[in-house]
Scaffold this active site. Structure first.
Site, PDB file in Angstrom:
ATOM      1  N   ASP A  59       0.824  -1.226   0.000  1.00  0.00           N
ATOM      2  CA  ASP A  59       0.000   0.000   0.000  1.00  0.00           C
ATOM      3  C   ASP A  59       0.852   1.268   0.000  1.00  0.00           C
ATOM      4  O   ASP A  59       0.580   2.210  -0.739  1.00  0.00           O
ATOM      5  CB  ASP A  59      -1.049   0.002   1.133  1.00  0.00           C
TER       6      ASP A  59
ATOM      7  N   SER B 247      -6.299  -0.926  15.316  1.00  0.00           N
ATOM      8  CA  SER B 247      -6.027   0.514  15.446  1.00  0.00           C
ATOM      9  C   SER B 247      -6.739   1.321  14.360  1.00  0.00           C
ATOM     10  O   SER B 247      -7.290   2.387  14.646  1.00  0.00           O
ATOM     11  CB  SER B 247      -4.525   0.807  15.474  1.00  0.00           C
TER      12      SER B 247
ATOM     13  N   ASP C  84      -5.530  -0.157   5.593  1.00  0.00           N
ATOM     14  CA  ASP C  84      -6.371  -0.534   6.733  1.00  0.00           C
ATOM     15  C   ASP C  84      -7.485   0.480   6.933  1.00  0.00           C
ATOM     16  O   ASP C  84      -8.641   0.128   7.195  1.00  0.00           O
ATOM     17  CB  ASP C  84      -5.536  -0.607   8.010  1.00  0.00           C
TER      18      ASP C  84
HETATM   19  C1  GLA Z   1      -0.024  -2.584   8.399  1.00  0.00           C
HETATM   20  C2  GLA Z   1      -0.125  -1.155   7.866  1.00  0.00           C
HETATM   21  C3  GLA Z   1      -0.720  -1.133   6.458  1.00  0.00           C
HETATM   22  C4  GLA Z   1      -0.025  -2.110   5.536  1.00  0.00           C
HETATM   23  C5  GLA Z   1       0.119  -3.475   6.203  1.00  0.00           C
HETATM   24  C6  GLA Z   1       0.951  -4.419   5.389  1.00  0.00           C
HETATM   25  O1  GLA Z   1      -1.294  -3.124   8.580  1.00  0.00           O
HETATM   26  O2  GLA Z   1      -0.928  -0.384   8.716  1.00  0.00           O
HETATM   27  O3  GLA Z   1      -0.679   0.174   5.941  1.00  0.00           O
HETATM   28  O4  GLA Z   1       1.211  -1.615   5.114  1.00  0.00           O
HETATM   29  O5  GLA Z   1       0.704  -3.386   7.489  1.00  0.00           O
HETATM   30  O6  GLA Z   1       0.329  -4.649   4.183  1.00  0.00           O
END
Ligand code: GLA
Length: 372
Positions: free
Chosen positions: A38, A128, A172
């Protein structure tokens, strides 16, 4: 409906002696495929869960106050307009969201919040992000304003960067803010366009906890991100989204940086293929892509964990060729996601429990479909 909604409402009433104006909810997510892409402007395929965080809210004059049900009913409180610039634990997310929404023009003259969640923390399921999005929704409702999922997600991402110290991407937050139950969200992290693709009726998504708690803030996450940025810079592209394997082969990179970049470039292609397989309800191809993704995390991105690898192997053995399993989320422990025929999920869960009794390898399961 998530149990957290009723809990938040009840605690609000008990704590503040009055009924809340409303209760906002935001789900956690499981990422089916596409991790650590991402923040490289790539494509991801997360799915929102039925569980998440609920925030009961009501107005209050001049004071911003919150009670966190899952943290021993700890309280945080400060004068409206004077948000502390940092905070520990859940307070970082709470204060961050109040501050970031104020920067976006959504100001509360004061409020009371009761926060409750019903999802495991520290397992890679984005508790979170669900906390941030639920707080953001509550604050926007109190201010009588509409906020788009994109704007809300950006405020939540800024909270992670500036208050929690994690240079995360935006997957997320977008999955929590704009995902649809029982749909996988094909999200383009470059422009935030997305498509919610229905999960075929006869597919099951099973989340299995490895029992290894992970911590994003331990620096590994930020290190991986920095390596990806270095690789993009060396290849002269804005982000790894624009890089190809041919460019990578021609670049002069140290082996570790090259491995990280290879994972990202190939993982973006896998997400594209997985979305095509999902639309075609092609479980065998989808499963193969999950397995390849896991190997890439284990061997190239090196963010898996031996216990997670063992759990993935066990699941692969139980599921066979019609489906697959992989680590999910930030990595370094946490949960595994497995996709299989819905008719198989009962058997897989039973077998996992039986094997767990035999050798003690933890495998707590949770079904991800809201309808199961
Ligand atoms: C965490 C981060 C996301 C993403 C994932 C891995 O969840 O918050 O932004 O980078 O790791 O895909």
């Amino acid at each position: 409906m998530s149990e957290a909604v009723e809990t938040a409402r009840a605690v609000f009433e008990r704590h503040f002696g009055t009924a809340p104006q409303g209760v906002a909810f935001a789900p956690g997510r499981v990422n089916l495929i596409g991790d650590h892409v991402d923040y490289n402007d790539g494509l991801v395929l997360p799915m929102p869960l039925g569980v998440g965080t609920a925030v009961a809210f009501g107005p209050l004059d001049g004071i911003v106050e919150a009670v966190a049900v899952d943290f021993g009913e700890e309280i945080d409180s400060f004068p409206a307009g004077e948000v502390p610039a940092s905070g520990e634990g859940w307070r970082a997310y709470f204060r961050g969201m109040v501050a970031m929404l104020a920067e976006a023009g959504i100001v509360t003259g004061g409020c009371r919040l009761a926060i409750a969640g019903d999802m495991p923390q520290g397992t890679g399921l984005s508790s979170s992000a669900s906390l941030e999005i639920a707080i953001g929704r509550a604050l926007a409702a109190l201010a009588g304003t509409e906020i788009s999922p994109e704007e809300l997600s950006r405020a939540a991402q800024a909270t992670e960067h500036r208050y929690a110290g994690v240079n995360c991407g935006i997957m997320d937050q977008m999955a929590s803010a704009a995902g649809k139950p029982d749909h996988a969200m094909l999200l383009d992290c470059r422009d935030l366009s997305y498509e919610n693709i229905p999960l075929p009726e006869d597919w099951a998504v099973l989340i299995v906890q490895s029992g290894v708690e992970r911590g994003l803030v331990d620096g590994e996450y930020n290190t991986r991100r920095a390596q990806c940025e270095r690789a993009a810079e060396a290849m002269g592209v804005a982000s790894l989204r624009d890089a190809t394997i041919a460019m990578l082969d021609a670049a002069d990179l140290d082996i570790e940086t090259e491995m990280r970049a290879r994972h990202v470039i190939e993982e973006i292609a896998r997400v594209r293929d997985a979305a095509t397989a999902l639309r075609a309800a092609d479980l065998a191809t989808f499963g193969r892509l999950l397995k390849e993704s896991h190997m890439s995390h284990r061997d190239l991105f090196e963010n898996s964990h031996p216990q997670v690898d063992r759990l993935v192997e066990r699941l692969k053995g139980l599921i066979g060729s019609e489906g697959g399993a992989r680590m999910t989320g930030g990595g370094f422990g946490g949960a595994v996601v497995a996709v299989m025929a819905a008719s198989e999920v009962e058997r897989v869960e039973t077998e996992l429990r039986r094997l767990q009794d035999a050798d003690g390898m933890e495998a707590k399961t949770m079904r991800a479909r809201a309808t199961s």
